[in-house]
Design an enzyme around this catalytic site. Structure first.
Site, PDB file in Angstrom:
ATOM      1  N   ASP A  59       0.680  -1.447  -0.155  1.00 33.02           N
ATOM      2  CA  ASP A  59       0.165   0.272  -0.010  1.00 33.02           C
ATOM      3  C   ASP A  59       1.069   1.678   0.259  1.00 33.02           C
ATOM      4  OD1 ASP A  59      -2.716   0.625   0.267  1.00 33.02           O
ATOM      5  OD2 ASP A  59      -2.996   0.410   1.825  1.00 33.02           O
ATOM      6  N   TYR A 150       0.345  20.188 -16.142  1.00 34.72           N
ATOM      7  CA  TYR A 150       1.448  18.871 -15.883  1.00 34.72           C
ATOM      8  C   TYR A 150       2.435  18.885 -16.337  1.00 34.72           C
ATOM      9  CZ  TYR A 150       1.826  13.489 -17.701  1.00 34.72           C
ATOM     10  OH  TYR A 150       1.883  12.579 -17.842  1.00 34.72           O
ATOM     11  N   LYS A 154       5.702  17.374 -14.392  1.00 36.58           N
ATOM     12  CA  LYS A 154       6.827  16.300 -15.038  1.00 36.58           C
ATOM     13  C   LYS A 154       8.971  17.567 -15.393  1.00 36.58           C
ATOM     14  CE  LYS A 154       4.987  12.421 -15.944  1.00 36.58           C
ATOM     15  NZ  LYS A 154       4.872  11.542 -14.958  1.00 36.58           N
TER      16      LYS A 154
END
Lengths: 245, 439
Positions: A59, A150, A154
């Site tokens: 997890d 975005y 990146k």
């Protein structure tokens, strides 16, 4: 001798799953990390059945940096190869006005991946061996109106990986940056993608596997992207700003 | 998007969805009529629905395997090819396989597929232990001979009309090698091939390629192929160490739609003559690898393109044992008289009927395909009539054009299915085929 263990961070994604299958088929033990790990038990069973390798599920919430050290402590073994596939495209239009949406995109694509990758790098450096593979994006090579929130995250991750590679070049730890280009995944479902520039997740996984074995530094999923990005980077800003992209 | 079955007729615009989880699937159910679709290898319109076609390929995980019983639990979208690739090297094979490995497990259950061993073991459904089925209400029910038994029965061969198949538990069988000992027997005519089928009832696999162009005393000229799984000690010495290894073959692809003339009567005639000659020459036993034996057409990817862009029509009926000889003779005479040529014509002895809606019954099944044309459509209607006269029925996985009346005349079980679907509230699981057939 068994092949080295591979950790896949963001394993539920299409590229993550393709990587898990590719490495497992080559005989590697695979550690799958993602949120809601219970849902991944079926994927782990499938990988173990198909490839006859042992697979574990872990997890991990990439938005919880405080949990990263414990996450790594609980892995059965510090992997030889760690691949971070985490990414969230988000909606550019929403993120332009909604600060929380923008922040989520930034944290998912930069803060989380960079902090976790850095932590793994430190442990690998101490051991003196390992490979870190970060999936960044061609969107980080130059900001465009259609996805610069975005893209900026990146860009940050690409720079982080580049710095890490520089720092670890003498340590025995290799860092590879992957700029996939268009890939047919759930992230791009419904988009009209040019066929010649678009790769299938399985092809991306294979390209990564092969490049990692050769210890390449920066790769694109399809070689044609190197040319495309060289052109895009070369356009003078005065012209670039007027192009609709 | 435009969809069709493997026969490429009919083509229809359908809203195609690709759910990846049970929640996504459940959300799609509220949008009205819908049908599940696997890999689209059903020939006609059985896995198409304009309103919502639910492609199940995203459910493609194998979940558990028990070596003691051979039971494999797989999601509905798992491909048969993947099951074989995973388990044959460990000494397991599917108990029943259709003529292609590019089908999903869900599709195999929905069509209740049969293979060359039907006379011995029945359909794929006989090896299914349980099915998880999502119903109209979005609930998932475990169906087995013990639990929801009625639903279990109608789901096997139910063409997806009882709900969406999510998971299937079925049993694999042990094999000692990846090879089949194949024996080819040439048969002069229909009498001869039927006598050979009856004589070789004990063979594990049996199927005949039948020449549908020959007339007179040579009507029904065939090559009967029998098969047995080869034991490890039956392999040549150099293969015994790796009995599951098969030399790699390159798949070939038909890159374009061939012009219609490519498959004209003369070509087919020449092909059939050659095939029969080869069968006579090759009479006797040889070792064949599993892929070449069970899936010869899979080696030519997109082989459906040899019929041109208009596609082709399949016909497959089964005739009860008592009327099979007379019925097959009439079917063959109708074909030769029509001047139409069937490229692949397959005759097979079938075993006993089983289950409420599965296709097979004890007798003979004949499968044909014709390039699409009005003349072919007329011929197939003639073949329908002959089948009805002889108490036969039709395989829904291949049907693309039968009328609702023909279905009801051939299969008294259709009415019971329609009633069940109304009573149990399943009528929104419907395909273009089920709408055409008023199921």
């Amino acid at each position: 001798m068994t092949a080295p263990t591979v950790l896949i961070i963001g394993a539920r994604s299409d590229i993550g799953m393709a990587l898990a299958h590719h490495y497992a088929a080559a005989g590697h033990r695979v550690q799958l990390a993602a949120r809601r790990m219970a849902e991944m038990e079926a994927d782990a069973a499938d990988i173990a059945l198909r490839h006859g390798t042992s697979t574990s599920v872990h997890d991990l919430d990439i938005l919880e940096p405080g949990s990263f050290a414990a996450f790594l402590d609980h892995l059965p073994v510090l992997p030889e190869v760690a691949i971070c596939v985490v990414g969230l495209l988000g909606d550019q239009a929403t993120a332009q006005t909604d600060l929380e949406a923008a922040r989520l995109t930034m944290r998912s694509n930069y803060e989380g991946p960079a902090l976790l990758t850095g932590l793994i790098a430190n442990r690998m450096e101490k051991r003196g061996s390992g490979t870190i593979i970060g999936i960044s994006s061609v969107a980080g090579e130059r900001g465009r109106a259609s996805n610069y929130i975005y893209g900026s995250a990146k860009a940050g991750y690409t720079a982080f990986l580049s710095g890490l590679r520089n720092r670890l070049s003498k340590s025995g730890v290799h860092v590879m940056t992957v700029l996939p280009g268009f890939v047919r995944t759930r992230m791009t479902a419904g988009m009209d993608l040019p066929a010649r520039l678009t790769a299938e997740p399985a092809a991306v996984a294979e390209a990564i596997y092969r490049a990692a074995a050769k210890r390449r530094d920066v790769i694109y999923a399809k070689p044609v992207w190197r040319l495309v990005m060289t052109v895009i980077r070369a356009i003078p800003e005065g012209i670039f700003k007027g192009i609709k992209l | 998007m435009m969809l069709s079955g493997w026969g490429r007729f009919p083509q229809q615009w359908c809203a195609l969805h690709q759910p990846r989880s049970e929640d996504e699937l459940r959300a799609l159910l509220v949008q009205g009529p819908r049908i599940a679709r696997g890999n689209g290898r059903g020939y006609g319109d059985c896995a198409m629905q304009r309103n919502a076609t639910l492609e199940m390929r995203g459910f493609s995980r194998m979940l558990a395997f028990e070596a003691e019983t051979g039971q494999l639990v797989a999601e509905a979208g798992v491909m048969l090819a993947d099951v074989i690739a995973t388990f044959l090297p460990r000494g397991w094979f599917v108990p029943v396989t259709p003529g292609t490995k590019f089908v999903t497990i869900g599709g195999m259950v929905a069509s209740d597929v049969h293979g060359k061993n039907h006379h011995r073991v029945g359909t794929f459904g006989r090896f299914v232990d349980w099915i998880d089925l999502m119903g109209e209400d979005g609930e998932v029910r475990r169906c087995s001979p013990q639990e929801n038994a009625e639903l279990f029965g109608w789901t096997i061969g139910g063409m997806g009309l009882t709900g969406v198949i999510l998971r299937v538990a079925f049993r694999l069988r042990r094999v000692e090698s990846a090879y089949i000992r194949q024996t080819t027997l040439p048969a002069r005519n229909l009498d001869h091939v039927m006598a050979l089928f009856e004589e070789h009832q004990a063979a594990t696999y049996s199927v005949a390629w039948i020449d549908c162009l020959n007339t007179g005393s040579g009507l029904g000229r065939s090559a009967l192929m029998l098969g047995e799984h080869a034991r490890a000690d039956e392999l040549p010495r150099d293969r015994r160490a790796a009995p599951f290894a098969v030399p790699k073959k390159r798949a070939r692809t038909i890159p374009i739609d061939l012009p219609r003339a490519a498959l004209g009567r003369m070509t087919v005639k020449a092909f059939n003559a050659l095939y029969y000659r080869n069968a006579r020459a090759a009479a006797g036993e040889k070792l064949v690898d599993w892929d070449s034996y069970f899936y010869p057409l899979d080696a030519i990817l997109e082989w459906n393109r040899i019929y041109g862009s208009r596609g082709f029509m399949q016909f497959q009926c089964v005739l009860p044992l008592a009327s099979a000889h007379a019925g097959l003779g009439e079917l063959l005479r109708a074909i030769t008289a029509s001047g139409q040529s069937s490229f692949l014509s397959v005759l097979k002895r079938m075993g006993a009927e089983h289950g409420p809606f599965s296709f097979p019954l004890e007798g003979y099944t004949l499968a044909l395909d014709f390039p699409f044309s009005q003349e072919a459509a007329r011929l197939i209607e003639r073949l329908d009539a002959i089948t009805l006269d002889h108490g036969g029925r039709f395989y829904l996985a291949k049907d693309a054009r039968m009328s609702a009346a023909t279905l009801r005349r051939s299969d008294h079980r259709a009415d019971a299915f329609t009633v069940l679907r109304h009573d149990k509230g399943m009528t929104n699981f419907r395909s273009s085929q089920s709408e055409r057939l008023c199921l």
